[in-house]
Enzyme design. Structure first.
Site, mmCIF file in Angstrom:
data_model
loop_
_atom_site.group_PDB
_atom_site.id
_atom_site.type_symbol
_atom_site.label_atom_id
_atom_site.label_comp_id
_atom_site.label_asym_id
_atom_site.label_seq_id
_atom_site.Cartn_x
_atom_site.Cartn_y
_atom_site.Cartn_z
ATOM 1 N N PHE A 1 46.986 28.509 40.118
ATOM 2 C CA PHE A 1 45.648 28.354 39.541
ATOM 3 C C PHE A 1 45.822 28.118 38.057
ATOM 4 C CE2 PHE A 1 42.302 29.821 36.831
ATOM 5 C CZ PHE A 1 41.118 29.467 37.454
ATOM 6 N N GLU A 2 45.233 27.068 37.552
ATOM 7 C CA GLU A 2 45.191 26.861 36.108
ATOM 8 C C GLU A 2 43.942 26.053 35.799
ATOM 9 O OE1 GLU A 2 48.759 24.448 35.405
ATOM 10 O OE2 GLU A 2 49.722 26.166 34.450
ATOM 11 N N ILE A 3 43.243 26.434 34.748
ATOM 12 C CA ILE A 3 42.293 25.522 34.117
ATOM 13 C C ILE A 3 42.814 25.378 32.699
ATOM 14 C CG2 ILE A 3 39.916 25.116 33.390
ATOM 15 C CD1 ILE A 3 39.013 26.962 35.679
#
Ligand code: GDP
Ligand code: MN
Length: 348
Positions: free
Chosen positions: A235-237
């Site tokens: 998960f990365e933003i």
């Protein structure tokens, strides 16, 4: 070769796509997924959840990347599930393979040895190409050059709560560059010399090391050794312009030259995390407590009952990993002078 082109997608615009019901402006942002054709049903599950919990209101684009050509089934299924436009890219051979300075024999011996020692993915060539690609290249793919923000989505994830606002807009308005939901300690066997390489980089490029950074999150002795804490990068933003900056590129090139993507098994999670920890200011890294997430084997279920009720969450708070001893999130709160959410002690 220069196989950087977009795969033509006969399905992407067969239905007019609505840009979602949520009022207000959209950010210059996209979801991005690296996947194989065989991942189609697992990524379908992920997309359905991201759309139901968030994107059906916003209609953000979705870029799919693959080292092979996407097949028709993959394109049909994923295009049908997404509310935004879909784009399908093939990865340039230069970006998915062994650089010429890698000693193949040495790399092969390492894989054999890691196989004997039963290190997870230790014998895999493709996993190493994947980790190197996610570390140094995805943000430079021609399809991503048009965007400022990305949200990485992997197959088989779950989102347990509604996302009641636009996280991309949040990132921009609060001057964030990188974000996470889960953090933990890396397997030391996969990165024995990563920190040596980082120290070499810090020496060669002191101009890229930012004052007010998160060294205290990464090291317990002022930078002498690495404590193995990292943000979980499935998960990365994040901000693509930061990854494309000279600082990040110098960092990636330095690490790449030292060969640990192949002579060890460096993961993109510690590589991204150390970059964020050293080259961003503390408050440019954000912890999204309200994005509830699962990727095998860990869950982030928001601390705070009212938050879970308001957001129609379906995760069991007992599964929340944040305050577990193997999580680094408590350390993140401490090194950032942040107050832990009410009720965290009960979830330890
Ligand atoms: P894990 O989460 O570390 O167990 O690794 P995954 O198997 O989930 O791989 C990470 C991401 O890279 C996922 O989005 C996969 O779909 C993708 N991926 C892994 N290996 C390959 C590969 O050989 N080719 C392509 N195109 N994608 C891959
Ligand atoms: Mn995964």
């Amino acid at each position: 070769t220069t196989e950087t082109g977009t795969t033509p997608n006969p399905y992407a615009n067969s239905q007019p796509k609505l840009s979602g019901q949520a009022p207000g402006e959209r950010m210059n942002a996209t979801f991005v997924t690296l996947a194989r054709n065989s991942d189609v049903w697992e990524i379908a599950r992920s997309i359905r959840q991201v759309e139901d919990r968030f994107n059906h209101n916003y209609g953000y684009d979705w870029v799919f990347l693959n080292d092979a050509d996407f097949d028709d089934t993959f394109k049909k299924v994923t295009s049908a599930l997404t509310s935004g436009n879909t784009k399908y890219g093939k990865i340039d051979k230069e970006h998915w393979g062994f650089p010429d300075f890698i000693d193949q024999e040495r790399a092969r011996k390492v894989r054999e040895d890691m196989h004997e020692r039963k290190i997870i993915y230790g014998d895999s060539v493709s996993y190493r190409h994947m980790c190197r690609y996610e570390s140094g290249f995805f943000f430079r793919h021609p399809l991503l050059l048009d965007y400022e923000w990305y949200w990485r989505v992997e197959p088989s994830i779950e989102l347990f709560c509604d996302i009641a606002y636009d996280p991309f807009k949040f990132m921009k308005e609060h001057k964030k560059k990188y974000s996470f939901v889960l953090s933990l300690y890396e397997y030391v066997e996969t990165i024995p010399t990563l920190w040596d390489s980082v120290k070499g980089f810090m020496k060669a490029h002191p101009e890229h090391i930012v004052e007010g950074n998160s060294m205290a999150f990464l090291s317990d002795d002022g930078g002498e050794t690495y404590n193995h804490c990292h943000f979980w990068s499935n998960f990365e933003i994040g901000n693509l312009d930061w990854l494309r900056s000279p600082a990040y590129i110098d960092y990636f090139n330095h690490l790449d030259r030292d060969g640990g993507f192949f002579y060890e098994r460096w993961g993109d999670a510690p590589v991204h995390s150390i970059a964020a920890g050293l080259m961003l200011k503390k408050d440019e890294i954000h912890f999204f407590n309200d994005i509830a997430y699962y990727h095998v084997p860990f869950t982030h279920c928001p601390t705070g009952e009212q938050t879970r009720l308001d957001l129609k969450c379906h995760c069991n708070p007992k599964d929340n990993f944040d305050w577990n001893g193997y999580s680094c999130t408590a350390r993140f709160f401490e090194t950032n002078g942040m107050q832990k959410p009410a009720g965290y002690e009960k979830e330890q």
